[in-house]
Every structure is written in C-alpha cells, then in structure tokens.
Write a protein that holds these residues in place. Structure first.
Motif, PDB file in Angstrom:
ATOM      1  N   TYR A   9       0.712  -1.145   0.075  1.00 27.26           N
ATOM      2  CA  TYR A   9      -0.001  -0.158  -0.127  1.00 27.26           C
ATOM      3  C   TYR A   9       0.833   1.198   0.152  1.00 27.26           C
ATOM      4  O   TYR A   9       1.824   1.479   0.800  1.00 27.26           O
ATOM      5  CB  TYR A   9      -0.818  -0.137   1.294  1.00 27.26           C
ATOM      6  N   SER A  13      -3.622   5.016  -0.005  1.00 30.10           N
ATOM      7  CA  SER A  13      -4.082   3.694   0.571  1.00 30.10           C
ATOM      8  C   SER A  13      -3.290   3.052   1.766  1.00 30.10           C
ATOM      9  O   SER A  13      -4.170   2.424   2.485  1.00 30.10           O
ATOM     10  CB  SER A  13      -3.615   2.716  -1.006  1.00 30.10           C
ATOM     11  N   TRP A  36      -9.568  -6.344  -6.352  1.00 33.41           N
ATOM     12  CA  TRP A  36      -9.923  -4.864  -5.643  1.00 33.41           C
ATOM     13  C   TRP A  36     -11.084  -5.464  -4.525  1.00 33.41           C
ATOM     14  O   TRP A  36     -10.937  -5.046  -3.283  1.00 33.41           O
ATOM     15  CB  TRP A  36     -10.373  -3.993  -6.538  1.00 33.41           C
ATOM     16  N   LEU A  46     -10.806   1.592   2.042  1.00 31.74           N
ATOM     17  CA  LEU A  46     -10.342   1.790   0.773  1.00 31.74           C
ATOM     18  C   LEU A  46     -11.073   2.210  -0.459  1.00 31.74           C
ATOM     19  O   LEU A  46     -10.700   2.535  -1.286  1.00 31.74           O
ATOM     20  CB  LEU A  46      -9.262   0.505   0.369  1.00 31.74           C
ATOM     21  N   VAL A  53      -7.830   4.371  -8.063  1.00 35.21           N
ATOM     22  CA  VAL A  53      -6.480   3.769  -7.810  1.00 35.21           C
ATOM     23  C   VAL A  53      -6.125   2.936  -9.057  1.00 35.21           C
ATOM     24  O   VAL A  53      -6.900   2.499 -10.049  1.00 35.21           O
ATOM     25  CB  VAL A  53      -7.009   2.892  -6.558  1.00 35.21           C
ATOM     26  N   ILE A  79      -1.039  -1.386  -4.545  1.00 37.44           N
ATOM     27  CA  ILE A  79      -2.159  -0.485  -4.643  1.00 37.44           C
ATOM     28  C   ILE A  79      -1.552   0.954  -4.576  1.00 37.44           C
ATOM     29  O   ILE A  79      -1.141   1.484  -3.653  1.00 37.44           O
ATOM     30  CB  ILE A  79      -3.048  -0.581  -3.122  1.00 37.44           C
ATOM     31  N   PRO A  81      -2.575   4.685  -5.335  1.00 38.71           N
ATOM     32  CA  PRO A  81      -3.570   6.041  -5.468  1.00 38.71           C
ATOM     33  C   PRO A  81      -2.858   7.087  -6.203  1.00 38.71           C
ATOM     34  O   PRO A  81      -1.874   6.939  -6.599  1.00 38.71           O
ATOM     35  CB  PRO A  81      -3.767   6.327  -4.036  1.00 38.71           C
TER      36      PRO A  81
END
Length: 86
Positions: A9, A13, A36, A46, A53, A79, A81
């Motif tokens: 992350y 995230s 996801w 999230l 994302v 992940i 963002p």
C-alpha cells in the motif's frame, strides 16, 4: 485454488489501510476488479479511492476492470492511488 500474494500500500491507500504491506490469500485466477473487492473486504475504508486507484501486479500497471490475472504464490500487488504534485 487460492494463493498468498504480497499486497503493498502506498500514500493514501497506506493511510486508509493502516499498514504498508500484508499477505493475503486470494484466488489464483481473478479479475483485477475482483481482486480489488477481495482487498476491500479486508480494508473497507479503501472503497473511497476505488475510482482513482491503479494496481501494479508483478510491477506492471493494471487498471481495475475485467482483465484476468493469473496470480502466482508470492506475487506482489501494489495499490497505487493518485499522486498529487505540481
């Protein structure tokens, strides 16, 4: 069949998930969108960044959608963002 993947992350995230990395058990054959949804089950906060994302699976960008992923044990799923800046 399921496998263990490493989920990383970044930025927002990581703030929402409350951690920078973890190992999750997910189906080996899964679409990016289903992956996801598996992550959202663990970290519902999230969901607010869903439309922003992007995933990186084995260091290749993947948009959330119907693209089929065939994951291997130990794969990295990042992940990512949106990054703001100027």
């Amino acid at each position: 069949m399921r496998c263990q993947v490493s989920v990383l992350y970044f930025a927002r995230s990581a703030e929402l998930a409350g951690l920078r990395s973890e190992t999750l058990s997910v189906p080996r054959r899964i679409t990016a969108l289903q992956l996801w949804e598996e992550i959202i089950k663990v970290h519902p906060r999230l969901a607010v960044i869903r439309d922003q994302v992007v995933f990186a699976v084995r260091q290749e960008y993947v948009l959330l959608g119907d693209q089929l992923l065939v994951l291997q044990p130990g794969d990295e799923v990042a992940i990512i963002p949106p990054i703001s800046g100027g």
